[in-house]
Design an enzyme around this catalytic site. Structure first.
Site, PDB file in Angstrom:
ATOM      1  N   CYS A 156     -42.673 -52.014 -71.325  1.00 22.50           N
ATOM      2  CA  CYS A 156     -42.346 -52.853 -72.482  1.00 22.50           C
ATOM      3  C   CYS A 156     -42.438 -51.989 -73.732  1.00 22.50           C
ATOM      4  O   CYS A 156     -43.410 -51.253 -73.900  1.00 22.50           O
ATOM      5  CB  CYS A 156     -43.330 -54.019 -72.568  1.00 22.50           C
ATOM      6  SG  CYS A 156     -42.990 -55.141 -73.939  1.00 22.50           S
ATOM      7  N   GLN A 199     -40.190 -59.393 -80.783  1.00 18.78           N
ATOM      8  CA  GLN A 199     -40.640 -57.996 -80.774  1.00 18.78           C
ATOM      9  C   GLN A 199     -40.281 -57.259 -82.056  1.00 18.78           C
ATOM     10  O   GLN A 199     -40.836 -56.196 -82.327  1.00 18.78           O
ATOM     11  CB  GLN A 199     -40.048 -57.243 -79.577  1.00 18.78           C
ATOM     12  CG  GLN A 199     -40.611 -57.694 -78.234  1.00 18.78           C
ATOM     13  CD  GLN A 199     -40.030 -56.877 -77.112  1.00 18.78           C
ATOM     14  OE1 GLN A 199     -38.964 -57.191 -76.598  1.00 18.78           O
ATOM     15  NE2 GLN A 199     -40.708 -55.811 -76.718  1.00 18.78           N
TER      16      GLN A 199
HETATM   17 NI    NI Z   1     -41.212 -56.371 -73.347  1.00 20.98          NI
END
Ligand code: NI
Length: 182
Positions: free
Chosen positions: A101, A53
């Site tokens: 998220c 991420q």
């Molecule tokens: Ni996530």
């Protein structure tokens, strides 16, 4: 020096790649990445964050549950960094709970996850650790672990009818105090 890192957003190809194992936990860049992930997840009111991420396609994630504006009912725990984590065992039963998220802002989804998981991983000092997590923290692990496989929670919802905007979630789910178990 520890610094916040920009979080990749859905559509960035790195979020869809399978992450590579970490070769050496002693690597200074790995240690820096762990510190930065913990700082970044807390600054963003998240409860977990995976290395892909922030653009590092490595098998490394942090689980850092604590109450915050996005997850007011989250349990408090020490932020934990898991290197090369492996799911050893899991409960047969699954539970559906709400997830969000940091790479998919504005959307929440009701996601089925194992209620309990047993996980083996390397800690930041290179020692093998095993942990059993249940409920919300088990959910965080499964969500972050998916990121290491190039998956996001949208891939796990049973129906698109289980998706909500953040605003509707705040109004309907959190305001009712149910929090849907999370
Ligand atoms: Ni996530």
């Amino acid at each position: 020096m520890t610094s916040e890192r920009p979080i990749l957003q859905l559509g960035h190809p790195t979020l869809r790649q399978v992450a590579q194992p970490v070769k050496s936990t002693a690597d200074a860049q790995v240690q820096q990445l762990i510190d930065d992930l913990i700082l970044t997840v807390q600054a963003a009111s998240g409860v977990g964050l995976a290395a892909p991420q922030v653009g590092q396609s490595l098998q490394l994630l942090v689980v850092a549950s604590r109450p915050n504006p996005r997850y007011p009912h989250a349990p408090v725990m020490e932020p934990t960094a898991l290197i090369n984590p492996r799911l050893i065992a899991h409960s047969e039963d699954t539970v559906k709970g709400w997830e969000g998220c940091l790479s998919i802002p504005g959307i929440r989804g009701l996601v089925p996850r194992y209620r309990e998981v047993e996980v083996e991983y390397l800690d930041p000092w290179g020692a093998v650790q095993r942990v059993i997590w249940t409920d919300f923290v088990a959910r965080i692990f499964q969500h972050e672990s998916d990121h290491l496989a190039g998956k996001v929670f949208l891939d796990r919802v049973e129906s698109t009818a289980d998706l909500m905007t953040e605003q509707e979630y705040q109004t309907r789910v959190l305001a009712e105090g149910s929090g849907a178990g999370s």
